[in-house]
Design a protein around this motif. Structure first.
Motif, PDB file in Angstrom:
ATOM      1  N   VAL A 112       4.777  -1.327   7.164  1.00 48.47           N
ATOM      2  CA  VAL A 112       4.411   0.012   6.718  1.00 48.47           C
ATOM      3  C   VAL A 112       3.363  -0.143   5.630  1.00 48.47           C
ATOM      4  CG1 VAL A 112       5.225   2.096   5.559  1.00 48.47           C
ATOM      5  CG2 VAL A 112       6.685   0.951   7.209  1.00 48.47           C
ATOM      6  N   THR A 113       2.302   0.629   5.721  1.00 42.57           N
ATOM      7  CA  THR A 113       1.264   0.622   4.694  1.00 42.57           C
ATOM      8  C   THR A 113       1.241   1.978   4.017  1.00 42.57           C
ATOM      9  OG1 THR A 113      -0.036  -0.952   5.979  1.00 42.57           O
ATOM     10  CG2 THR A 113      -1.183   0.240   4.247  1.00 42.57           C
ATOM     11  N   VAL A 114       1.247   1.969   2.684  1.00 41.42           N
ATOM     12  CA  VAL A 114       1.255   3.191   1.895  1.00 41.42           C
ATOM     13  C   VAL A 114      -0.080   3.289   1.155  1.00 41.42           C
ATOM     14  CG1 VAL A 114       2.384   4.435   0.018  1.00 41.42           C
ATOM     15  CG2 VAL A 114       3.750   3.046   1.597  1.00 41.42           C
ATOM     16  N   TYR A 115      -0.755   4.409   1.348  1.00 45.02           N
ATOM     17  CA  TYR A 115      -2.011   4.683   0.661  1.00 45.02           C
ATOM     18  C   TYR A 115      -1.746   5.733  -0.413  1.00 45.02           C
ATOM     19  CZ  TYR A 115      -4.322   2.562   4.706  1.00 45.02           C
ATOM     20  OH  TYR A 115      -4.726   1.707   5.688  1.00 45.02           O
ATOM     21  N   GLU A 116      -2.194   5.492  -1.628  1.00 47.77           N
ATOM     22  CA  GLU A 116      -2.116   6.489  -2.690  1.00 47.77           C
ATOM     23  C   GLU A 116      -3.552   6.887  -3.039  1.00 47.77           C
ATOM     24  OE1 GLU A 116       0.272   5.462  -6.055  1.00 47.77           O
ATOM     25  OE2 GLU A 116       1.718   4.413  -4.787  1.00 47.77           O
ATOM     26  N   HIS A 156      -6.496   5.040  -4.334  1.00 44.11           N
ATOM     27  CA  HIS A 156      -6.171   4.552  -5.674  1.00 44.11           C
ATOM     28  C   HIS A 156      -5.359   3.253  -5.586  1.00 44.11           C
ATOM     29  CE1 HIS A 156      -4.999   4.602  -9.863  1.00 44.11           C
ATOM     30  NE2 HIS A 156      -3.729   4.573  -9.509  1.00 44.11           N
ATOM     31  N   ARG A 157      -4.422   3.201  -4.634  1.00 46.53           N
ATOM     32  CA  ARG A 157      -3.563   2.027  -4.482  1.00 46.53           C
ATOM     33  C   ARG A 157      -3.178   1.895  -3.016  1.00 46.53           C
ATOM     34  NH1 ARG A 157       1.588   1.971  -8.087  1.00 46.53           N
ATOM     35  NH2 ARG A 157      -0.040   1.960  -9.659  1.00 46.53           N
TER      36      ARG A 157
END
Length: 68
Positions: free
Chosen positions: A2-6, A14-15
């Motif tokens: 799972v990849t989380v983009y902020e 941002h992250r």
């Protein structure tokens, strides 16, 4: 995986964080290993998977009532 983009206020990333299912990867490695080493790693992986799944099963009955 799972990849989380902020994102920040200007819609830029941002992250970025990635999470891997380490036990699934270990299970695949164990499946490819021959002999006693593969057998032992498969046993350990199955125990860890069973412990991780404890409490994740959903109840088959109706939802509880009167819960506040």
């Amino acid at each position: 995986m799972v990849t989380v983009y902020e994102f920040d206020g200007s819609a830029r990333i941002h992250r970025l964080r990635s999470y891997y299912d380490k036990l699934a990867i270990e299970e695949q490695i164990a499946a490819s290993l021959p002999g006693i080493k593969g057998w032992l790693l498969r046993k350990v992986t199955r125990v860890l998977l069973a412990q991780g799944r404890t409490g994740l099963e959903t109840p088959t009955g109706p939802p509880p009532t009167g819960v506040s």
